[in-house]
Design an enzyme around this catalytic site. Sequence first.
Site, PDB file in Angstrom:
ATOM      1  N   HIS A  91       0.860  -1.194   0.000  1.00 50.11           N
ATOM      2  CA  HIS A  91       0.000   0.000   0.000  1.00 50.11           C
ATOM      3  C   HIS A  91       0.891   1.238   0.000  1.00 50.11           C
ATOM      4  CE1 HIS A  91      -3.740   2.126   1.985  1.00 50.11           C
ATOM      5  NE2 HIS A  91      -3.081   2.945   1.196  1.00 50.11           N
ATOM      6  N   HIS A 144       1.201   4.836  -2.516  1.00 55.56           N
ATOM      7  CA  HIS A 144       0.812   5.636  -3.684  1.00 55.56           C
ATOM      8  C   HIS A 144       2.084   6.293  -4.204  1.00 55.56           C
ATOM      9  CE1 HIS A 144      -3.495   5.460  -2.411  1.00 55.56           C
ATOM     10  NE2 HIS A 144      -2.926   5.315  -1.238  1.00 55.56           N
ATOM     11  N   HIS A 148      -9.590   1.145  -0.847  1.00 58.98           N
ATOM     12  CA  HIS A 148      -9.459   1.774   0.465  1.00 58.98           C
ATOM     13  C   HIS A 148     -10.845   1.688   1.111  1.00 58.98           C
ATOM     14  CE1 HIS A 148      -5.756   3.317  -1.125  1.00 58.98           C
ATOM     15  NE2 HIS A 148      -5.537   4.137  -0.114  1.00 58.98           N
ATOM     16  N   GLU A 192     -10.855   3.602   6.259  1.00 52.07           N
ATOM     17  CA  GLU A 192      -9.787   4.528   6.666  1.00 52.07           C
ATOM     18  C   GLU A 192     -10.453   5.639   7.472  1.00 52.07           C
ATOM     19  OE1 GLU A 192      -7.870   6.651   3.437  1.00 52.07           O
ATOM     20  OE2 GLU A 192      -6.159   7.258   4.694  1.00 52.07           O
TER      21      GLU A 192
HETATM   22  N1  ADE Z   1      -4.517   8.755  -2.012  1.00 50.39           N
HETATM   23  C1  ADE Z   1      -3.265   8.816  -1.558  1.00 50.39           C
HETATM   24  N2  ADE Z   1      -3.227   8.448  -0.275  1.00 50.39           N
HETATM   25  C2  ADE Z   1      -4.486   8.144   0.102  1.00 50.39           C
HETATM   26  C3  ADE Z   1      -5.080   7.683   1.291  1.00 50.39           C
HETATM   27  N3  ADE Z   1      -4.392   7.467   2.405  1.00 50.39           N
HETATM   28  N4  ADE Z   1      -6.412   7.497   1.302  1.00 50.39           N
HETATM   29  C4  ADE Z   1      -7.121   7.717   0.215  1.00 50.39           C
HETATM   30  N5  ADE Z   1      -6.609   8.140  -0.935  1.00 50.39           N
HETATM   31  C5  ADE Z   1      -5.292   8.345  -1.000  1.00 50.39           C
HETATM   32 ZN    ZN Z   2      -3.673   4.809   0.613  1.00 51.95          ZN
END
Ligand code: ADE
Ligand code: ZN
Length: 339
Positions: free
Chosen positions: A19, A21, A199, A202
């Site tokens: 995970h 980005h 996701h 969160e």
């Molecule tokens: N894009 C980049 N980081 C993210 C995250 N933690 N939650 C949702 N979208 C994201």
């Molecule tokens: Zn993320």
Amino acid sequence: MTDTAFSTFVRGLPKAELHMHIEGSLEPELMFELAARNGVALPFKSVDEIRAAYDFSNLQDFLDIYYQGAGVLITEADFKDLALAYFKRLAADGGTHAEIFYDPQTHTDRGVAFDTAIKGLLAGMDEAEKTLGVTSKLILCFLRHLSEESAFATLEQAKPWLGSLAGVGLDSSEVGHPPAKFARVMQAARDLGLKVVAHAGEEGPPAYVWEALDLVKVDRIDHGNRALEDEALTQRLVDEGITLTVCPLSNLKLCGVPSLDVHPLKKMLALGLKATVNSDDPAYFGGYLLENYLATADAVGLTRDEIVTLAKNSFTGSFLSDAEKAERVAQVEAYAAAN
Ligand code: ADE
Ligand code: ZN
């Protein structure tokens, strides 16, 4: 084990990151370099000023600045440089495999061609494997604050690249954009043979995690923290062995937890959840993969055995083949036995 011996052990332990980005690994120094290279104006005068702006109260606060930062990425070389910088950090942390996210709509919406980002990232991934021995896979994320129609158009653009993509994911603003909004496009991706992640939990409620399982039919849940609020959901995740890609320093920076010592990672393991440790957006959240392991181990008191379990989970939860998973898990076991 002393602290130094412990961190040496964790650094040397083979680990995968599931995970991360890639746009979130853009360090302020590279942001400035690319801005200068591409003639893009930044609203900051210095690297220190950028870092000072990384003070977030929630996910949206972060996303606003993250999308702005990504505006310096213009050419294939920019994306390749970004990817290589991340893989160097990962290799230094003992990471041997990564399944990285990228957000094509962030780039196509400002006029950067779909092919530019993917070609650059794949070139960086290829070079990282050759020069650093780090293997990787690419996961295309749909931005959930945009429409289903935009996600379908992006999937269409991805079709010539199916052989280079491991899967699709859902990221960006969670609350108000439930997984159900993307159930059809995620099914279309699955029909094309792609893996599916999202996701969920969160910031969003347990209901979003249920939707990710039942409507999107995810292969993994990204984050999943709020699933713990629902006992039946937690049991379902345990029973089905669903991997959670947990991001402790991200949770701290985005105020999902008030302090790292109350982070639920240890509890997740105790419940039998397949939790993994990941950095999410390391340039923005103050730590790469190793720092996430060490800071969390220190805060919640992870044992050596729990750390080894997390490393094994990172491979069993990956999209490597079954044979590759077995080989990587054997490497973790061999390292743990010898150190
Ligand atoms: N894009 C980049 N980081 C993210 C995250 N933690 N939650 C949702 N979208 C994201
Ligand atoms: Zn993320």
